[in-house]
Design a protein around this motif. Sequence first.
Motif, mmCIF file in Angstrom:
data_model
loop_
_atom_site.group_PDB
_atom_site.id
_atom_site.type_symbol
_atom_site.label_atom_id
_atom_site.label_comp_id
_atom_site.label_asym_id
_atom_site.label_seq_id
_atom_site.Cartn_x
_atom_site.Cartn_y
_atom_site.Cartn_z
ATOM 1 N N THR A 196 7.176 -15.729 18.501
ATOM 2 C CA THR A 196 6.343 -16.385 17.488
ATOM 3 C C THR A 196 4.892 -15.950 17.602
ATOM 4 O O THR A 196 4.418 -15.616 18.681
ATOM 5 N N THR A 209 8.568 -23.460 17.305
ATOM 6 C CA THR A 209 8.647 -22.244 18.129
ATOM 7 C C THR A 209 7.898 -22.371 19.459
ATOM 8 O O THR A 209 7.682 -21.380 20.139
ATOM 9 N N THR A 245 12.913 -16.788 15.145
ATOM 10 C CA THR A 245 11.492 -16.862 14.817
ATOM 11 C C THR A 245 11.317 -17.738 13.584
ATOM 12 O O THR A 245 12.292 -18.169 12.976
#
Length: 548
Positions: A196, A209, A245
């Motif tokens: 991330t 994340t 992600t």
Amino acid sequence: MGSALREWLEKPNSERGVHLAADDGGWEYRDYGDLASAARRTAAALIEEGVRPGDVVCMILPTDFTCIETYYAVWAAGATVCLITPPLFQDGDDYVAHVAAILRQASPALVIASKDLSEYAARAMAEAGVEGRPWRPRQAADEAEVQPAGELALLQFTSGSSGAPRGVMVTWANLEANSELIARTAGYEDGDVVATWLPLYHDMGLIGTFITPIARQGMLRLMRPDHFIRDPARWIRCFAEAAHTAAPPFAYAYCARRVKPEQLEGLDLSGWKMALIGAEPIDPHALEVFAQLVEPYGFSRTMFKPAYGMAETTLLVTMDSEPRPPLAVRPDPDSLSFGEPVRILEQHRLGPELLGAKAGWVVGCGAPESDVPVSIVDDEGRELGEGLLGEIVVGGPSACPGYYAGAEAKSTRFMDGKVYTGDAGFFHEGQLFVLGRMGDSIKVRGRSVYVEDIEAKIAEVSGLGKGRIAAVAVPDAGRKGVALFAETQDESWADDVREMLRRRLGDDVELTIIVGTGLIHRTSSGKPRRRYMWERLRAGKMDGARVL
């Protein structure tokens, strides 16, 4: 509460940890044993400073190991974290005023700032009437025991373009439920790697994340937003090993513009499980140009996971967790009226035919999970069936209890354990489609801009005065539109207003100006009936109105 999310501080897995992007293009690594020890020593220093369970602690720190350690130190001390964004592009005075507005509401027991940011923090504290000086992160000699936690895990401030920011109260129960939902719908498995670059002060970056992978002691590759902007290929290269992600749609389009295929030579992206898309209405073109860039390296369109969420529901509401290319539809703009059926003019699964599909298209965000009920309601709060346009309402354990210190929002409301989101949407083929804010704000670069703020500027530039103008955010799929109703026959001011709005909102916002008399309809309390006015204009029921 909060045991599941803080447990690793007492039982760290030294075989795994966090890779932090360095400025030279490399990565620095620390395992969870080192991070837990540093967090608990910092917690001891916080406790010495007088921080107690249930206190609010505000943090203004760049994304680095000190930030990670200090974040978990606040939790280890039993306190509530309130992360404040470091300055991005605002000038210093604007930034200080923004931070001061947050501090006034949060009433923190302590404000933590890095050396570089402590001057801003000190000015904001003085402006907000908060005693003391900013606290620089430091570690005590010994590790503190993890303290019992207060009720609130987080205060998430949602910032409009101006006006008072509001802190969403996120309880430990909200956070645990939402983190569980994220891991389940994302297909997260033990040992998966997450990559991330999202900022940590924002719900998607913080909860999706950062907190969720760390709670599970997964491997994390953490970049700062500026690393991504400078070298977007660096993020894509992470997926040779990373599986998960999340990013807003503009990031995928940005990669397609900036990354050259030769920068990806030899990459194998076939292990990439999911690329979540959220934070703003999703246009299919942005996803398709990205898919075409990375497809030769093993990426599949089924890895895209369009999602809908907001800070007031902790984060995630729905995500399309089925392994299929996202579904895009183009609704007839003339059919977008509350309580009415949405006419779909065309629809496609993501693929080459959606190149160029920007304004007017909207992508499905999946079906609700059983533990997060989602309904669509009309203006009277009555539930609407599939295919009808209305307001999105969210319930379940992720729905937050309200705003801190009694703050109120322009459109989002908390009632009977549910969040009335202020977003317009509809169900189609079982999936939730989100059109965005209803009448009172638009999203610009991921932030809500409220039409009251816009009206104040327009009143100033046009010289018409506030009572004679009303702005409406127009929820056309994927388009950012503003309609301006002005009770006047004079139009000499229109060009100046267009130029001011273009500077303030960007080139992609469509402005419709309507002049005439008797245009503005108001509620009994004197507020403009924004959406009603727009629907009347579109239905041709506004006599004597001229559209410029």
